[in-house]
Design a protein around this motif. Structure first.
Motif, PDB file in Angstrom:
ATOM      1  N   PRO A  36      55.553  29.533  44.235  1.00  0.00           N
ATOM      2  CA  PRO A  36      55.037  30.361  45.336  1.00  0.00           C
ATOM      3  C   PRO A  36      55.886  31.601  45.627  1.00  0.00           C
ATOM      4  CG  PRO A  36      56.006  28.344  46.189  1.00  0.00           C
ATOM      5  CD  PRO A  36      56.025  28.241  44.694  1.00  0.00           C
ATOM      6  N   GLU A  37      57.149  31.593  45.200  1.00  0.00           N
ATOM      7  CA  GLU A  37      58.036  32.704  45.541  1.00  0.00           C
ATOM      8  C   GLU A  37      58.174  33.753  44.433  1.00  0.00           C
ATOM      9  OE1 GLU A  37      60.415  29.205  44.064  1.00  0.00           O
ATOM     10  OE2 GLU A  37      59.054  29.434  45.709  1.00  0.00           O
ATOM     11  N   VAL A  38      57.235  33.787  43.504  1.00  0.00           N
ATOM     12  CA  VAL A  38      57.264  34.781  42.428  1.00  0.00           C
ATOM     13  C   VAL A  38      57.020  36.170  43.030  1.00  0.00           C
ATOM     14  CG1 VAL A  38      56.096  35.558  40.325  1.00  0.00           C
ATOM     15  CG2 VAL A  38      56.438  33.140  40.717  1.00  0.00           C
ATOM     16  N   PRO A  39      57.806  37.169  42.628  1.00  0.00           N
ATOM     17  CA  PRO A  39      57.544  38.536  43.115  1.00  0.00           C
ATOM     18  C   PRO A  39      56.119  38.983  42.776  1.00  0.00           C
ATOM     19  CG  PRO A  39      59.673  38.413  42.014  1.00  0.00           C
ATOM     20  CD  PRO A  39      58.990  37.093  41.781  1.00  0.00           C
ATOM     21  N   ALA A  40      55.554  39.803  43.630  1.00  0.00           N
ATOM     22  CA  ALA A  40      54.145  40.190  43.523  1.00  0.00           C
ATOM     23  C   ALA A  40      53.791  40.792  42.168  1.00  0.00           C
ATOM     24  CB  ALA A  40      53.792  41.154  44.642  1.00  0.00           C
ATOM     25  N   ALA A  41      54.623  41.658  41.640  1.00  0.00           N
ATOM     26  CA  ALA A  41      54.310  42.311  40.361  1.00  0.00           C
ATOM     27  C   ALA A  41      54.242  41.302  39.224  1.00  0.00           C
ATOM     28  CB  ALA A  41      55.342  43.385  40.050  1.00  0.00           C
ATOM     29  N   LEU A  42      55.158  40.333  39.214  1.00  0.00           N
ATOM     30  CA  LEU A  42      55.145  39.309  38.164  1.00  0.00           C
ATOM     31  C   LEU A  42      53.949  38.374  38.335  1.00  0.00           C
ATOM     32  CD1 LEU A  42      58.928  38.291  37.956  1.00  0.00           C
ATOM     33  CD2 LEU A  42      57.684  39.948  36.577  1.00  0.00           C
ATOM     34  N   ALA A  43      53.641  38.026  39.575  1.00  0.00           N
ATOM     35  CA  ALA A  43      52.496  37.153  39.839  1.00  0.00           C
ATOM     36  C   ALA A  43      51.198  37.820  39.399  1.00  0.00           C
ATOM     37  CB  ALA A  43      52.437  36.793  41.315  1.00  0.00           C
ATOM     38  N   GLU A  44      51.076  39.108  39.693  1.00  0.00           N
ATOM     39  CA  GLU A  44      49.863  39.837  39.319  1.00  0.00           C
ATOM     40  C   GLU A  44      49.698  39.877  37.803  1.00  0.00           C
ATOM     41  OE1 GLU A  44      47.921  44.287  39.752  1.00  0.00           O
ATOM     42  OE2 GLU A  44      49.559  43.717  41.069  1.00  0.00           O
ATOM     43  N   GLU A  45      50.766  40.203  37.089  1.00  0.00           N
ATOM     44  CA  GLU A  45      50.666  40.252  35.622  1.00  0.00           C
ATOM     45  C   GLU A  45      50.370  38.880  35.034  1.00  0.00           C
ATOM     46  OE1 GLU A  45      53.139  41.340  31.577  1.00  0.00           O
ATOM     47  OE2 GLU A  45      53.938  42.051  33.488  1.00  0.00           O
ATOM     48  N   SER A  46      51.027  37.851  35.547  1.00  0.00           N
ATOM     49  CA  SER A  46      50.794  36.515  34.991  1.00  0.00           C
ATOM     50  C   SER A  46      49.349  36.075  35.222  1.00  0.00           C
ATOM     51  CB  SER A  46      51.778  35.496  35.551  1.00  0.00           C
ATOM     52  OG  SER A  46      51.588  35.288  36.926  1.00  0.00           O
ATOM     53  N   GLN A  47      48.799  36.344  36.411  1.00  0.00           N
ATOM     54  CA  GLN A  47      47.406  35.964  36.686  1.00  0.00           C
ATOM     55  C   GLN A  47      46.440  36.763  35.807  1.00  0.00           C
ATOM     56  OE1 GLN A  47      46.235  33.465  38.362  1.00  0.00           O
ATOM     57  NE2 GLN A  47      48.116  32.816  39.343  1.00  0.00           N
ATOM     58  N   ALA A  48      46.713  38.045  35.617  1.00  0.00           N
ATOM     59  CA  ALA A  48      45.841  38.855  34.756  1.00  0.00           C
ATOM     60  C   ALA A  48      45.870  38.333  33.325  1.00  0.00           C
ATOM     61  CB  ALA A  48      46.279  40.319  34.796  1.00  0.00           C
ATOM     62  N   ARG A  49      47.054  37.990  32.839  1.00  0.00           N
ATOM     63  CA  ARG A  49      47.162  37.451  31.476  1.00  0.00           C
ATOM     64  C   ARG A  49      46.477  36.098  31.361  1.00  0.00           C
ATOM     65  NH1 ARG A  49      50.509  39.877  27.876  1.00  0.00           N
ATOM     66  NH2 ARG A  49      51.685  41.665  28.645  1.00  0.00           N
ATOM     67  N   LEU A  50      46.634  35.255  32.373  1.00  0.00           N
ATOM     68  CA  LEU A  50      45.932  33.968  32.364  1.00  0.00           C
ATOM     69  C   LEU A  50      44.419  34.194  32.304  1.00  0.00           C
ATOM     70  CD1 LEU A  50      48.071  32.038  34.988  1.00  0.00           C
ATOM     71  CD2 LEU A  50      47.761  31.362  32.603  1.00  0.00           C
ATOM     72  N   GLY A  51      43.931  35.153  33.070  1.00  0.00           N
ATOM     73  CA  GLY A  51      42.501  35.469  33.051  1.00  0.00           C
ATOM     74  C   GLY A  51      42.036  35.967  31.691  1.00  0.00           C
ATOM     75  N   GLU A  52      42.819  36.844  31.066  1.00  0.00           N
ATOM     76  CA  GLU A  52      42.466  37.351  29.728  1.00  0.00           C
ATOM     77  C   GLU A  52      42.393  36.220  28.706  1.00  0.00           C
ATOM     78  OE1 GLU A  52      45.484  40.189  28.785  1.00  0.00           O
ATOM     79  OE2 GLU A  52      44.834  41.601  30.325  1.00  0.00           O
ATOM     80  N   ILE A  53      43.362  35.328  28.767  1.00  0.00           N
ATOM     81  CA  ILE A  53      43.382  34.209  27.822  1.00  0.00           C
ATOM     82  C   ILE A  53      42.169  33.316  28.039  1.00  0.00           C
ATOM     83  CG2 ILE A  53      44.619  32.116  27.143  1.00  0.00           C
ATOM     84  CD1 ILE A  53      47.231  33.702  27.874  1.00  0.00           C
ATOM     85  N   GLN A  54      41.853  33.039  29.292  1.00  0.00           N
ATOM     86  CA  GLN A  54      40.695  32.183  29.569  1.00  0.00           C
ATOM     87  C   GLN A  54      39.391  32.851  29.145  1.00  0.00           C
ATOM     88  OE1 GLN A  54      41.130  29.210  29.948  1.00  0.00           O
ATOM     89  NE2 GLN A  54      42.752  28.720  31.364  1.00  0.00           N
ATOM     90  N   LEU A  55      39.306  34.172  29.292  1.00  0.00           N
ATOM     91  CA  LEU A  55      38.118  34.879  28.791  1.00  0.00           C
ATOM     92  C   LEU A  55      37.980  34.687  27.282  1.00  0.00           C
ATOM     93  CD1 LEU A  55      38.072  38.311  30.666  1.00  0.00           C
ATOM     94  CD2 LEU A  55      36.316  36.530  30.721  1.00  0.00           C
ATOM     95  N   GLY A  56      39.088  34.815  26.576  1.00  0.00           N
ATOM     96  CA  GLY A  56      39.071  34.631  25.127  1.00  0.00           C
ATOM     97  C   GLY A  56      38.679  33.223  24.705  1.00  0.00           C
ATOM     98  N   ARG A  57      38.927  32.268  25.583  1.00  0.00           N
ATOM     99  CA  ARG A  57      38.572  30.870  25.303  1.00  0.00           C
ATOM    100  C   ARG A  57      37.179  30.527  25.828  1.00  0.00           C
ATOM    101  NH1 ARG A  57      42.843  27.061  27.484  1.00  0.00           N
ATOM    102  NH2 ARG A  57      42.346  25.755  25.698  1.00  0.00           N
ATOM    103  N   LYS A  58      36.486  31.540  26.371  1.00  0.00           N
ATOM    104  CA  LYS A  58      35.142  31.385  26.943  1.00  0.00           C
ATOM    105  C   LYS A  58      35.124  30.419  28.132  1.00  0.00           C
ATOM    106  CE  LYS A  58      32.582  32.457  22.691  1.00  0.00           C
ATOM    107  NZ  LYS A  58      33.232  33.606  22.359  1.00  0.00           N
ATOM    108  N   ARG A  59      36.203  30.391  28.859  1.00  0.00           N
ATOM    109  CA  ARG A  59      36.303  29.594  30.090  1.00  0.00           C
ATOM    110  C   ARG A  59      36.166  30.568  31.254  1.00  0.00           C
ATOM    111  NH1 ARG A  59      38.422  24.014  29.259  1.00  0.00           N
ATOM    112  NH2 ARG A  59      38.701  23.911  27.029  1.00  0.00           N
ATOM    113  N   TYR A  60      34.920  30.940  31.488  1.00  0.00           N
ATOM    114  CA  TYR A  60      34.637  32.044  32.402  1.00  0.00           C
ATOM    115  C   TYR A  60      34.973  31.735  33.860  1.00  0.00           C
ATOM    116  CZ  TYR A  60      32.365  33.712  28.215  1.00  0.00           C
ATOM    117  OH  TYR A  60      32.117  34.100  26.926  1.00  0.00           O
ATOM    118  N   ARG A  61      34.739  30.532  34.299  1.00  0.00           N
ATOM    119  CA  ARG A  61      35.037  30.183  35.687  1.00  0.00           C
ATOM    120  C   ARG A  61      36.541  30.284  35.951  1.00  0.00           C
ATOM    121  NH1 ARG A  61      32.333  24.953  37.342  1.00  0.00           N
ATOM    122  NH2 ARG A  61      30.555  26.336  37.271  1.00  0.00           N
TER     123      ARG A  61
END
Length: 70
Positions: A36-61
């Motif tokens: 929960p204490e991750v700095p905002a910039a790192l949290a934003e990048e990690s969530q965006a990357r997680l989203g990109e990976i899930q898109l590539g795996r066709k896990r749209y939700r």
């Protein structure tokens, strides 16, 4: 201070994403996102990357969830 740990997790997540090993990237980025204490910039990048990976795996939700957080 946890910043070196956060940086390392993000670096490993980036590395595995770049070499097309999404399962390993999800592992490290997911660990980073769990703090929960991750700095905002790192949290934003990690969530965006997680989203990109899930898109590539066709896990749209899951992708939508991560991208909405980012």
């Amino acid at each position: 201070e946890l910043l070196p740990l956060f940086d390392r997790l993000l670096t490993l997540g980036r590395h595995f994403q770049q070499i097309h090993r999404p399962q390993e990237a999800l592992h490290y980025l997911g660990r980073l996102a769990a703090f929960p204490e991750v700095p905002a910039a790192l949290a934003e990048e990690s969530q965006a990357r997680l989203g990109e990976i899930q898109l590539g795996r066709k896990r749209y939700r899951r992708a939508r969830k991560h991208l909405a957080i980012a």
